[in-house]
Design an enzyme around this catalytic site. Structure first.
Site, mmCIF file in Angstrom:
data_model
loop_
_atom_site.group_PDB
_atom_site.id
_atom_site.type_symbol
_atom_site.label_atom_id
_atom_site.label_comp_id
_atom_site.label_asym_id
_atom_site.label_seq_id
_atom_site.Cartn_x
_atom_site.Cartn_y
_atom_site.Cartn_z
ATOM 1 N N ASN A 10 36.260 36.030 34.764
ATOM 2 C CA ASN A 10 35.862 35.521 36.043
ATOM 3 C C ASN A 10 34.735 36.692 36.316
ATOM 4 O O ASN A 10 35.326 37.894 36.615
ATOM 5 C CB ASN A 10 37.132 35.414 37.072
ATOM 6 C CG ASN A 10 36.600 35.521 38.580
ATOM 7 O OD1 ASN A 10 35.297 35.332 38.945
ATOM 8 N ND2 ASN A 10 37.510 35.940 39.323
ATOM 9 N N HIS A 98 41.897 31.828 43.788
ATOM 10 C CA HIS A 98 41.829 33.278 43.273
ATOM 11 C C HIS A 98 42.318 34.212 44.319
ATOM 12 O O HIS A 98 42.110 33.969 45.438
ATOM 13 C CB HIS A 98 40.339 33.522 42.824
ATOM 14 C CG HIS A 98 40.386 35.223 42.089
ATOM 15 N ND1 HIS A 98 40.296 36.154 43.024
ATOM 16 C CD2 HIS A 98 40.628 35.462 40.902
ATOM 17 C CE1 HIS A 98 40.531 37.289 42.268
ATOM 18 N NE2 HIS A 98 40.489 37.042 40.897
ATOM 19 N N GLU A 100 41.215 36.778 45.895
ATOM 20 C CA GLU A 100 40.059 36.966 46.650
ATOM 21 C C GLU A 100 39.725 35.824 47.555
ATOM 22 O O GLU A 100 39.403 35.968 48.647
ATOM 23 C CB GLU A 100 38.906 37.461 45.850
ATOM 24 C CG GLU A 100 39.064 38.703 45.274
ATOM 25 C CD GLU A 100 38.447 39.107 43.909
ATOM 26 O OE1 GLU A 100 37.499 38.360 43.777
ATOM 27 O OE2 GLU A 100 39.111 39.978 43.378
#
Ligand code: 13P
Length: 264
Positions: A10, A98, A100
């Site tokens: 990613n 994710h 984040e």
């Protein structure tokens, strides 16, 4: 035991369109000799680079994913990207939840669940990310948190669709520049917890779902991780953003994965 290793990156909010295209060209060239029946290689670039990324590599060589997606097809959702828009440019994977997204942008399990369902409806591979925070780890509730994230995130997924899922275990405390990599033993144990939750939901079909480890993976710990029975692949950030470093990791782990496969 999976027939192939799953390995990808990613690129987060790094790499422009030009950077992404040159990275993909280099990665494609460096890995050209590797049989794709043995390896599922994927890259999840920034939104602006997705169309060019797709035009640079075909999905039998490198799968391309989006870092996020709205659960609605269209509507008054300023700043969101629809599944139809991603379908239009031929995206393969949707990364969902994710750390984040969960912790900086406050996405909830129920929103992530809607994204998983929408991704399946549109024929994408949902890559659901789960992981406990440091506080949850210190409280001794990591296993509960992982089971909740799996069961809430996959609520309503049918057994027929279950084999299309990919999962990434990414302990929040292990990710990024301040992350402390998990030991291979710890990661393997927690991935066992995730696999048990998947089995409770889907039964034997859950054996088809790859569970990848992510969080400060590097050349050194990648080889330890991939030897572990519950680790089907690696989801890498920083150490994969240079194509040649990424290729080195791939070259180290692929033979170890094949040994593990042979022994199983
Ligand atoms: P790092 O490998 O840089 O810790 O990032 C992992 C990650 O977040 C992959 O999605």
């Amino acid at each position: 035991m999976k027939s192939k290793i799953y390995i990808g990156t990613n690129t987060k909010m790094y790499k422009t369109i030009a950077d992404t295209v040159s990275y993909l060209k280099e990665l494609k060239e460096l890995t050209a000799d590797i049989d794709r029946n043995l390896m599922e290689l994927f890259v999840i670039p920034s939104y602006t680079a997705l169309k060019s990324a797709r035009e640079t590599v075909s999905n039998d060589i490198i799968k391309i994913g989006a870092q996020n997606m709205c659960w609605e097809d269209q509507g008054q959702f300023t700043g969101e990207i629809s599944p139809l828009m991603l379908k239009e440019i031929g995206i393969d994977i949707i990364e969902i939840g994710h750390s984040e997204r969960r912790h900086i942008f406050a996405e909830t399990d129920s929103q992530l669940n809607k994204k998983v369902i929408a991704a399946l409806k549109h024929g994408f591979t949902p890559l659901l990310c789960v992981g406990e925070t440091l506080e949850q780890k210190q409280l001794g509730i990591s296993d509960d948190c992982l089971s909740i994230q799996i069961k809430a995130g996959l609520n309503g997924v049918s057994k027929d669709d279950a084999s299309k899922l990919w999962i990434a275990y990414e302990p929040v405390w292990a990710i990024g520049v301040n992350g402390i990599p998990a030991t291979a033993e710890y990661a393997d144990e927690k991935q066992g917890v995730i696999k048990n939750a998947l089995k409770e939901l889907f039964g034997e079909i859950s054996d088809d779902i790859p569970v990848l480890y992510g969080g400060s993976v590097n050349l050194d710990n990648a080889t330890k991780m991939i030897r572990k029975p519950n680790i089907d692949g690696l989801f890498i950030g920083r150490s994969a953003w240079d194509a040649s470093n990424f290729n080195n990791i791939i070259r180290q782990v692929l033979p170890l994965f094949l040994e593990k496969r042979k022994a199983s």
